[in-house]
Design a protein around this motif. Structure first.
Motif, PDB file in Angstrom:
ATOM      1  N   LEU A 122      -8.499  59.812 -19.313  1.00 35.94           N
ATOM      2  CA  LEU A 122      -7.351  60.670 -19.631  1.00 35.94           C
ATOM      3  C   LEU A 122      -7.458  61.246 -21.042  1.00 35.94           C
ATOM      4  O   LEU A 122      -6.956  62.330 -21.321  1.00 35.94           O
ATOM      5  N   VAL A 123      -8.076  60.507 -21.926  1.00 34.48           N
ATOM      6  CA  VAL A 123      -8.282  60.988 -23.297  1.00 34.48           C
ATOM      7  C   VAL A 123      -9.747  60.773 -23.645  1.00 34.48           C
ATOM      8  O   VAL A 123     -10.383  59.868 -23.099  1.00 34.48           O
ATOM      9  N   PRO A 124     -10.299  61.594 -24.525  1.00 30.03           N
ATOM     10  CA  PRO A 124     -11.702  61.397 -24.882  1.00 30.03           C
ATOM     11  C   PRO A 124     -11.925  60.046 -25.540  1.00 30.03           C
ATOM     12  O   PRO A 124     -11.049  59.559 -26.260  1.00 30.03           O
ATOM     13  N   ASN A 125     -13.075  59.446 -25.267  1.00 28.51           N
ATOM     14  CA  ASN A 125     -13.389  58.147 -25.835  1.00 28.51           C
ATOM     15  C   ASN A 125     -14.289  58.352 -27.061  1.00 28.51           C
ATOM     16  O   ASN A 125     -15.364  58.927 -26.952  1.00 28.51           O
ATOM     17  N   VAL A 126     -13.839  57.894 -28.215  1.00 23.49           N
ATOM     18  CA  VAL A 126     -14.632  58.093 -29.431  1.00 23.49           C
ATOM     19  C   VAL A 126     -15.270  56.780 -29.903  1.00 23.49           C
ATOM     20  O   VAL A 126     -15.642  56.651 -31.049  1.00 23.49           O
ATOM     21  N   PHE A 127     -15.377  55.835 -28.974  1.00 23.96           N
ATOM     22  CA  PHE A 127     -15.991  54.553 -29.334  1.00 23.96           C
ATOM     23  C   PHE A 127     -17.413  54.779 -29.824  1.00 23.96           C
ATOM     24  O   PHE A 127     -18.172  55.553 -29.244  1.00 23.96           O
ATOM     25  N   GLU A 128     -17.786  54.102 -30.888  1.00 22.50           N
ATOM     26  CA  GLU A 128     -19.136  54.222 -31.421  1.00 22.50           C
ATOM     27  C   GLU A 128     -19.778  52.845 -31.449  1.00 22.50           C
ATOM     28  O   GLU A 128     -19.172  51.892 -31.943  1.00 22.50           O
ATOM     29  N   ASP A 129     -20.974  52.763 -30.922  1.00 25.14           N
ATOM     30  CA  ASP A 129     -21.713  51.509 -30.938  1.00 25.14           C
ATOM     31  C   ASP A 129     -21.912  51.060 -32.384  1.00 25.14           C
ATOM     32  O   ASP A 129     -22.074  51.879 -33.264  1.00 25.14           O
ATOM     33  N   MET A 130     -21.933  49.732 -32.600  1.00 22.45           N
ATOM     34  CA  MET A 130     -22.000  49.279 -33.998  1.00 22.45           C
ATOM     35  C   MET A 130     -23.306  49.662 -34.684  1.00 22.45           C
ATOM     36  O   MET A 130     -23.329  49.879 -35.878  1.00 22.45           O
TER      37      MET A 130
END
Ligand code: HEC
Ligand code: HEC
Length: 165
Positions: free
Chosen positions: A149-157
């Motif tokens: 539903l919303v963009p995912n801005v997760f960034e791998d460590m």
């Protein structure tokens, strides 16, 4: 002794006063932001009017390509890459363990539940799966082809670490 008691009381009064002031600041800030329109709140109901009669949208399809996914961080419970429809997971039957239990992995080819799944809350390693990890789907989930539903801005460590260098 008596002096210690009094300084303890003083500290208590000061702490109480500080938390009262802190509380009212939070209240004022909360009241100020209450008037603003909400930012992006995605509508879970889609574009139809919520009170109208309409057919439920089809369920998203689970991803069942049997390819084990990379974990986003070491402690992530790996996602389930295969179908689990109809698998019984009750007090008496655990279909997951029919394949993932230590004794059955040679025949099933499934990865064994890791050693943490045998540990009780004191870190004691038990002979079989600990009750804390019996209900697998409390932690392990499938993925589906649903669009977020919303963009995912997760960034791998590792990527996050690189951008800091
Ligand atoms: C018929 C045997 C079988 C059953 C039953 C089964 N699995 Fe699996 N599972 C596998 C195999 C084989 C794999 C390796 C990947 C593949 O082939 O899909 C796997 C992979 C996984 C993985 C990925 C592990 C990783 O390191 O990426 C998870 C998590 C998992 N299963 C959880 C479950 C859960 C939860 C259930 C019960 C709802 C379950 N499995 C039932 C055979 C099974
Ligand atoms: C409380 C959460 C939790 C429950 C319940 C749970 N798991 Fe896990 N599982 C994890 C986590 C976290 C990991 C990754 C770190 C680790 O190994 O502890 C994991 C790892 C795994 C792996 C990968 C093992 C490896 O060495 O690569 C498999 C397979 C697995 N779980 C299967 C299961 C099955 C089958 C069940 C049910 C009997 C289950 N899990 C119940 C949290 C859970």
């Amino acid at each position: 002794m008596c002096g210690q008691d009094r300084s303890g009381l003083k500290r208590l009064v000061l702490t109480l006063a500080a938390s009262l002031i802190g509380g009212s600041i939070v209240f004022v800030v909360g009241a100020m932001s209450a008037g603003e329109p909400p930012g992006i709140v995605p509508r879970v109901t889609g574009t139809v009017q919520p009170m109208d009669d309409h057919a439920a949208p089809p369920l998203a399809r689970p991803v069942t390509d049997d390819r084990r996914k990379m974990r986003n961080y070491p402690e992530q419970p790996p996602v389930i890459p295969h179908a689990i429809e109809g698998y019984q997971l009750t007090l008496r039957a655990n279909r997951c363990l029919d394949c993932h239990r230590r004794q059955f992995t040679e025949g099933s080819g499934a990865p064994m539940i890791s050693v943490t799944h045998f540990m009780d809350r004191d870190g004691q390693v038990l002979a079989d799966v600990t009750p804390r990890r019996y209900f697998c789907t409390a932690c392990h989930v499938q993925q589906t082809d649903a669009q977020p539903l919303v963009p995912n801005v997760f960034e791998d460590m590792t990527a996050a670490k690189k951008s800091l260098q």
